[in-house]
Design an enzyme around this catalytic site. Sequence first.
Site, PDB file in Angstrom:
ATOM      1  N   HIS A 113       0.815  -1.221   0.000  1.00  0.00           N
ATOM      2  CA  HIS A 113       0.000   0.000   0.000  1.00  0.00           C
ATOM      3  C   HIS A 113       0.847   1.269   0.000  1.00  0.00           C
ATOM      4  O   HIS A 113       0.349   2.349  -0.330  1.00  0.00           O
ATOM      5  CB  HIS A 113      -0.979   0.003   1.179  1.00  0.00           C
ATOM      6  CG  HIS A 113      -0.358   0.240   2.516  1.00  0.00           C
ATOM      7  ND1 HIS A 113      -0.052  -0.777   3.396  1.00  0.00           N
ATOM      8  CD2 HIS A 113       0.013   1.385   3.145  1.00  0.00           C
ATOM      9  CE1 HIS A 113       0.455  -0.267   4.493  1.00  0.00           C
ATOM     10  NE2 HIS A 113       0.519   1.040   4.369  1.00  0.00           N
ATOM     11  N   ASP A 143       0.147  -7.639   1.453  1.00  0.00           N
ATOM     12  CA  ASP A 143       0.569  -6.247   1.578  1.00  0.00           C
ATOM     13  C   ASP A 143       2.094  -6.113   1.561  1.00  0.00           C
ATOM     14  O   ASP A 143       2.679  -5.341   2.317  1.00  0.00           O
ATOM     15  CB  ASP A 143       0.007  -5.616   2.858  1.00  0.00           C
ATOM     16  CG  ASP A 143       0.117  -4.090   2.848  1.00  0.00           C
ATOM     17  OD1 ASP A 143       0.239  -3.522   1.750  1.00  0.00           O
ATOM     18  OD2 ASP A 143       0.104  -3.490   3.934  1.00  0.00           O
ATOM     19  N   GLY A 214       3.578   6.287   8.210  1.00  0.00           N
ATOM     20  CA  GLY A 214       4.960   6.470   7.788  1.00  0.00           C
ATOM     21  C   GLY A 214       5.857   5.335   8.221  1.00  0.00           C
ATOM     22  O   GLY A 214       6.893   5.085   7.620  1.00  0.00           O
ATOM     23  N   SER A 216       4.821   2.278   8.032  1.00  0.00           N
ATOM     24  CA  SER A 216       4.420   1.150   7.195  1.00  0.00           C
ATOM     25  C   SER A 216       5.559   0.697   6.293  1.00  0.00           C
ATOM     26  O   SER A 216       6.180   1.504   5.606  1.00  0.00           O
ATOM     27  CB  SER A 216       3.219   1.523   6.326  1.00  0.00           C
ATOM     28  OG  SER A 216       2.065   1.683   7.107  1.00  0.00           O
ATOM     29  N   GLY A 272     -10.683 -24.478  -0.769  1.00  0.00           N
ATOM     30  CA  GLY A 272     -12.043 -24.351  -1.301  1.00  0.00           C
ATOM     31  C   GLY A 272     -13.119 -24.561  -0.270  1.00  0.00           C
ATOM     32  O   GLY A 272     -14.118 -25.245  -0.547  1.00  0.00           O
ATOM     33  N   ILE A 275     -15.213 -21.083   6.093  1.00  0.00           N
ATOM     34  CA  ILE A 275     -15.086 -21.572   7.457  1.00  0.00           C
ATOM     35  C   ILE A 275     -15.532 -20.525   8.466  1.00  0.00           C
ATOM     36  O   ILE A 275     -15.683 -19.357   8.135  1.00  0.00           O
ATOM     37  CB  ILE A 275     -13.626 -21.988   7.767  1.00  0.00           C
ATOM     38  CG1 ILE A 275     -12.680 -20.809   7.505  1.00  0.00           C
ATOM     39  CG2 ILE A 275     -13.231 -23.216   6.982  1.00  0.00           C
ATOM     40  CD1 ILE A 275     -11.240 -21.073   7.892  1.00  0.00           C
TER      41      ILE A 275
END
EC number: 3.4.21.107
Length: 481
Positions: A113, A143, A214, A216, A272, A275
């Site tokens: 991001h 991310d 900042g 991050s 697949g 849950i």
Amino acid sequence: MHFVPSFFAPAWLGVVLLFAGTGVRAESLPDFTVLVETFGPAVVNISSSQSDHGEIPGMGAEDDTLPEDSPLYDFFRRFFGDEGEMPDFGGEGRSLGSGFLISSDGYVVTNSHVVEMAEEIIVRTSDRREFVASVIGADERSDIALLKVDAQDLPQVEIGQAANLKVGEWVLAIGSPFGFEHSATAGIVSAKGRSLPSENYVPFIQTDVAINPGNSGGPLFNLDGQVIGVNSQIYSRTGGFMGLSFAIPIEVVMDVVEQLRTQGRVTRGWLGVLIQDVTRELAETFALTRPRGALVAQVVPGSPAAAAGVLAGDVILRFDGQDVVTSGDLPPLVGMAKVGDKAKIELLRQGQPLSLEVLLAELPENGQEELSAPLPEETAANAIGLVLSDLTAEQRDRFELAEGGVLIEEVASGPAAQAGLRPGDVILAFDGVDVRDLAHFRELLAAAEPARPVAVLIQRGAGRMFYPLGIPDHDETANGD
């Protein structure tokens, strides 16, 4: 200069004596100076420009002026004027973030991001050198982004292992909070394996290290100076630090980095199944001595789970030799498994243990949307507080149900409302039995043992989930559906 009044001295001395009496000494606190001096130069500041953006990401500002009740108002008033205006970036948004060098030839790790939609990315080192970086690849699900700058003989971090972390262990973050480069903050590991609502494939490390906008993409170090995580998110009601910070474990990071470096994209294993957590009430209905595992609410048709024989109502307790304590433990385990590998699933089905082998496929992109619920009709509620009807052909098409199920038209006060059932839900199974139609549901409800919770499988929109439903006396069960 501020002085402490003398009458505070006895209290202060008492605190010192208390620590001395319990064996806790000031010398036992960690000294981070060598760590910062050694590995701080490998931490970089990242600024990325996007045209026509006038805010710092993470601030939550929709225009150039912060409201006076904002926790950041005083900060920007002090540095940028009495009106509390955001800094002017010349028509371009500057995404102030952090990163770190993992190789001497210029590979940089940061958050996805931080560089999202960037037109130009500038990497600035602690000795004030600046490099234009290119994006090797980015993975939105974890991310994580991998950048490359054209340079040699750069300082680099040492990679550690997050699996060896212990709750209460000291950790250190270095980054650029609010653009202040190479700031160091310390704290402890608060928890491991945290699942966040929007991040299914990352078992986050929770810390109380002060992390702010900042930070991050910056590294989280252990006391040995090894990177054990990438600071990614904070929990905040104000936009600033509140004691809850989350870092991506380095094992997840380096797996993503290796895939981005070698193939430019990230593949994940796919089981697949949809849950949910096993609550105390659901544990009783599924013959579990305590809440644990991941309860399968739905099996995707044609998926590896369907091919292996997994059924709705199964409780997955172990995946490929790893315990599944909560439902949040399963997605990261499956996601980090290699596509095409076989994995062993240990589960509980109707109270009996069962082992299955599944051939994992690649996780597809999820484009499924929620379905809207049909309008309710006036009818009398039954003993558990439900107004039910059979599904019409049109409703079956909307819910993609070929057969079975009954539609909840209304929810009155009673056990159903307490359980969390809503109008528009479709009851698919009752106490482990698939519901064929309304008449069949009445039979199942009438035969249910009073004062015992049963598991009810509900389809809500496009998803499915089990709910524990308390059964009252049968006196009015068959009245007016």
